[in-house]
Design a protein around this motif. Structure first.
Motif, PDB file in Angstrom:
ATOM      1  N   CYS A 146       0.786  -1.245   0.000  1.00  0.00           N
ATOM      2  CA  CYS A 146       0.000   0.000   0.000  1.00  0.00           C
ATOM      3  C   CYS A 146       0.810   1.283   0.000  1.00  0.00           C
ATOM      4  CB  CYS A 146      -0.919   0.032   1.216  1.00  0.00           C
ATOM      5  SG  CYS A 146      -2.314  -1.055   1.071  1.00  0.00           S
ATOM      6  N   LEU A 147       1.864   1.316   0.771  1.00  0.00           N
ATOM      7  CA  LEU A 147       2.587   2.578   0.934  1.00  0.00           C
ATOM      8  C   LEU A 147       3.478   2.872  -0.271  1.00  0.00           C
ATOM      9  CD1 LEU A 147       3.768   2.594   4.668  1.00  0.00           C
ATOM     10  CD2 LEU A 147       1.836   3.784   3.644  1.00  0.00           C
ATOM     11  N   PRO A 148       3.826   4.136  -0.461  1.00  0.00           N
ATOM     12  CA  PRO A 148       4.827   4.463  -1.480  1.00  0.00           C
ATOM     13  C   PRO A 148       6.124   3.712  -1.185  1.00  0.00           C
ATOM     14  CG  PRO A 148       3.739   6.445  -0.692  1.00  0.00           C
ATOM     15  CD  PRO A 148       3.290   5.328   0.195  1.00  0.00           C
ATOM     16  N   GLU A 149       6.907   3.471  -2.226  1.00  0.00           N
ATOM     17  CA  GLU A 149       8.068   2.587  -2.136  1.00  0.00           C
ATOM     18  C   GLU A 149       9.032   2.940  -1.008  1.00  0.00           C
ATOM     19  OE1 GLU A 149      10.074   0.582  -5.759  1.00  0.00           O
ATOM     20  OE2 GLU A 149      11.229   2.405  -5.324  1.00  0.00           O
ATOM     21  N   LEU A 150       9.458   4.183  -0.902  1.00  0.00           N
ATOM     22  CA  LEU A 150      10.432   4.545   0.128  1.00  0.00           C
ATOM     23  C   LEU A 150       9.864   4.389   1.533  1.00  0.00           C
ATOM     24  CD1 LEU A 150      12.383   7.619  -1.295  1.00  0.00           C
ATOM     25  CD2 LEU A 150      13.250   5.330  -0.838  1.00  0.00           C
ATOM     26  N   GLU A 151       8.603   4.757   1.713  1.00  0.00           N
ATOM     27  CA  GLU A 151       7.982   4.607   3.030  1.00  0.00           C
ATOM     28  C   GLU A 151       7.886   3.134   3.411  1.00  0.00           C
ATOM     29  OE1 GLU A 151       4.311   6.828   3.395  1.00  0.00           O
ATOM     30  OE2 GLU A 151       5.147   8.436   2.159  1.00  0.00           O
ATOM     31  N   ALA A 152       7.491   2.305   2.460  1.00  0.00           N
ATOM     32  CA  ALA A 152       7.405   0.864   2.720  1.00  0.00           C
ATOM     33  C   ALA A 152       8.782   0.302   3.046  1.00  0.00           C
ATOM     34  CB  ALA A 152       6.796   0.150   1.519  1.00  0.00           C
ATOM     35  N   LEU A 153       9.793   0.749   2.312  1.00  0.00           N
ATOM     36  CA  LEU A 153      11.150   0.259   2.550  1.00  0.00           C
ATOM     37  C   LEU A 153      11.610   0.567   3.968  1.00  0.00           C
ATOM     38  CD1 LEU A 153      13.834  -0.955   1.606  1.00  0.00           C
ATOM     39  CD2 LEU A 153      14.460   1.341   0.792  1.00  0.00           C
ATOM     40  N   ILE A 154      11.330   1.773   4.445  1.00  0.00           N
ATOM     41  CA  ILE A 154      11.743   2.149   5.801  1.00  0.00           C
ATOM     42  C   ILE A 154      11.105   1.226   6.836  1.00  0.00           C
ATOM     43  CG2 ILE A 154      11.497   3.942   7.572  1.00  0.00           C
ATOM     44  CD1 ILE A 154      11.851   5.975   5.236  1.00  0.00           C
ATOM     45  N   VAL A 155       9.808   0.961   6.692  1.00  0.00           N
ATOM     46  CA  VAL A 155       9.108   0.105   7.654  1.00  0.00           C
ATOM     47  C   VAL A 155       9.656  -1.316   7.599  1.00  0.00           C
ATOM     48  CG1 VAL A 155       6.869  -0.888   8.275  1.00  0.00           C
ATOM     49  CG2 VAL A 155       7.018   1.519   7.599  1.00  0.00           C
ATOM     50  N   VAL A 156       9.820  -1.857   6.390  1.00  0.00           N
ATOM     51  CA  VAL A 156      10.273  -3.246   6.243  1.00  0.00           C
ATOM     52  C   VAL A 156      11.719  -3.399   6.706  1.00  0.00           C
ATOM     53  CG1 VAL A 156      10.721  -5.094   4.579  1.00  0.00           C
ATOM     54  CG2 VAL A 156       8.612  -3.778   4.444  1.00  0.00           C
ATOM     55  N   GLU A 157      12.572  -2.438   6.361  1.00  0.00           N
ATOM     56  CA  GLU A 157      13.970  -2.533   6.793  1.00  0.00           C
ATOM     57  C   GLU A 157      14.078  -2.453   8.314  1.00  0.00           C
ATOM     58  OE1 GLU A 157      18.241  -0.540   5.675  1.00  0.00           O
ATOM     59  OE2 GLU A 157      16.745  -0.884   4.111  1.00  0.00           O
ATOM     60  N   SER A 158      13.246  -1.642   8.927  1.00  0.00           N
ATOM     61  CA  SER A 158      13.219  -1.560  10.386  1.00  0.00           C
ATOM     62  C   SER A 158      12.801  -2.906  10.986  1.00  0.00           C
ATOM     63  CB  SER A 158      12.253  -0.463  10.829  1.00  0.00           C
ATOM     64  OG  SER A 158      12.138  -0.442  12.229  1.00  0.00           O
ATOM     65  N   ALA A 159      11.783  -3.530  10.405  1.00  0.00           N
ATOM     66  CA  ALA A 159      11.331  -4.849  10.895  1.00  0.00           C
ATOM     67  C   ALA A 159      12.417  -5.900  10.701  1.00  0.00           C
ATOM     68  CB  ALA A 159      10.051  -5.265  10.176  1.00  0.00           C
ATOM     69  N   ALA A 160      13.112  -5.848   9.569  1.00  0.00           N
ATOM     70  CA  ALA A 160      14.186  -6.805   9.304  1.00  0.00           C
ATOM     71  C   ALA A 160      15.319  -6.643  10.311  1.00  0.00           C
ATOM     72  CB  ALA A 160      14.709  -6.630   7.885  1.00  0.00           C
ATOM     73  N   ARG A 161      15.626  -5.389  10.677  1.00  0.00           N
ATOM     74  CA  ARG A 161      16.673  -5.147  11.679  1.00  0.00           C
ATOM     75  C   ARG A 161      16.279  -5.712  13.036  1.00  0.00           C
ATOM     76  NH1 ARG A 161      18.081   0.845  12.048  1.00  0.00           N
ATOM     77  NH2 ARG A 161      19.394   0.048  13.690  1.00  0.00           N
ATOM     78  N   GLN A 162      14.978  -5.824  13.276  1.00  0.00           N
ATOM     79  CA  GLN A 162      14.495  -6.389  14.536  1.00  0.00           C
ATOM     80  C   GLN A 162      14.323  -7.898  14.441  1.00  0.00           C
ATOM     81  OE1 GLN A 162      11.029  -4.204  15.924  1.00  0.00           O
ATOM     82  NE2 GLN A 162      11.866  -2.331  15.073  1.00  0.00           N
ATOM     83  N   GLY A 163      14.747  -8.496  13.321  1.00  0.00           N
ATOM     84  CA  GLY A 163      14.745  -9.953  13.198  1.00  0.00           C
ATOM     85  C   GLY A 163      13.607 -10.548  12.390  1.00  0.00           C
ATOM     86  N   PHE A 164      12.755  -9.719  11.791  1.00  0.00           N
ATOM     87  CA  PHE A 164      11.645 -10.264  11.010  1.00  0.00           C
ATOM     88  C   PHE A 164      12.190 -10.832   9.700  1.00  0.00           C
ATOM     89  CE2 PHE A 164       7.708 -10.684   8.818  1.00  0.00           C
ATOM     90  CZ  PHE A 164       6.767 -10.858   9.826  1.00  0.00           C
ATOM     91  N   SER A 165      11.717 -11.999   9.317  1.00  0.00           N
ATOM     92  CA  SER A 165      12.232 -12.712   8.151  1.00  0.00           C
ATOM     93  C   SER A 165      11.705 -12.141   6.842  1.00  0.00           C
ATOM     94  CB  SER A 165      11.848 -14.195   8.239  1.00  0.00           C
ATOM     95  OG  SER A 165      12.098 -14.837   7.015  1.00  0.00           O
ATOM     96  N   LEU A 166      12.611 -11.709   5.982  1.00  0.00           N
ATOM     97  CA  LEU A 166      12.220 -11.245   4.654  1.00  0.00           C
ATOM     98  C   LEU A 166      11.743 -12.415   3.796  1.00  0.00           C
ATOM     99  CD1 LEU A 166      15.025  -8.649   3.869  1.00  0.00           C
ATOM    100  CD2 LEU A 166      12.747  -8.246   4.799  1.00  0.00           C
TER     101      LEU A 166
END
Length: 197
Positions: free
Chosen positions: A44-64
């Motif tokens: 749903c979110l624009p690409e850069l906004e989505a990237l920030i959220v997903v990269e933050s989750a990945a740094r917290q250990g969420f599996s890509l």
């Protein structure tokens, strides 16, 4: 506002209604599961906004890989592209934004590069320009003095240092990119590029 309704109905035009759920929420919870939230963010979110959220989750250990498995087919190609952009090393959302804006401008960037007597550079561009992202903590006198020492050390070793604030990065990204490109071009023209150990 984004809400989940399996039937797709909601009585407000101010909401985005999601009908699909990949991972059920906790019993008795009215909040979507973390996985569902991330999957909807990616779509749903624009690409850069989505990237920030997903990269933050990945740094917290969420599996890509977990996310990628739930986004098959051509319809989700742009969502998988966001997952492919997730990098390592960025220390803040500002660094993620700078990294991606400079990459999109065709520049080679590395995040969190260690240089002796300097420490970790936020974003090293084309091996010669140190782009530092300054949030509020950099306004404090002790931090500012530390930044000045780091900048001098980097410059002595042959790096150009450019510092950008939140407003520079978020509100005037085109100016920031143009300045970094100009600095890289100037350094290449002089031919005195620093050598990393």
């Amino acid at each position: 506002m984004h809400i989940y309704r399996a039937d797709g109905r909601y009585g407000s035009e101010r909401a985005v209604v999601h009908r699909q759920s990949w991972v059920p929420r906790e019993p008795r919870s009215h909040v979507a599961s973390r996985a569902d939230t991330l999957l909807h963010v990616i779509r749903c979110l624009p690409e850069l906004e989505a990237l920030i959220v997903v990269e933050s989750a990945a740094r917290q250990g969420f599996s890509l890989d977990f996310l990628r498995e739930r986004l098959p087919g051509r319809r989700n190609a742009s969502s998988r592209r966001i997952l492919d952009m997730v990098g390592s090393g960025a220390d803040s959302l500002l660094e993620i934004l700078v990294r991606e804006q400079l990459r999109r401008a065709g520049l080679r960037v590395e995040a969190q590069v260690y240089v002796e007597h300097v420490g970790y550079m936020d974003v090293l561009v084309e091996g010669c320009v140190d782009v530092e992202t300054d949030g509020r903590v950099h306004e404090q006198p002790a931090q500012r003095a530390k930044d000045y020492r780091r900048d001098r050390s980097a410059q002595i070793q042959g790096f150009e240092v450019l510092r950008y604030t939140y407003a520079d990065i978020v509100e005037r990204p085109h100016e920031m990119v143009a300045e970094v490109k100009a600095a890289v071009a100037r350094r290449r023209a002089r031919g005195d590029l620093p050598r990393l150990p």
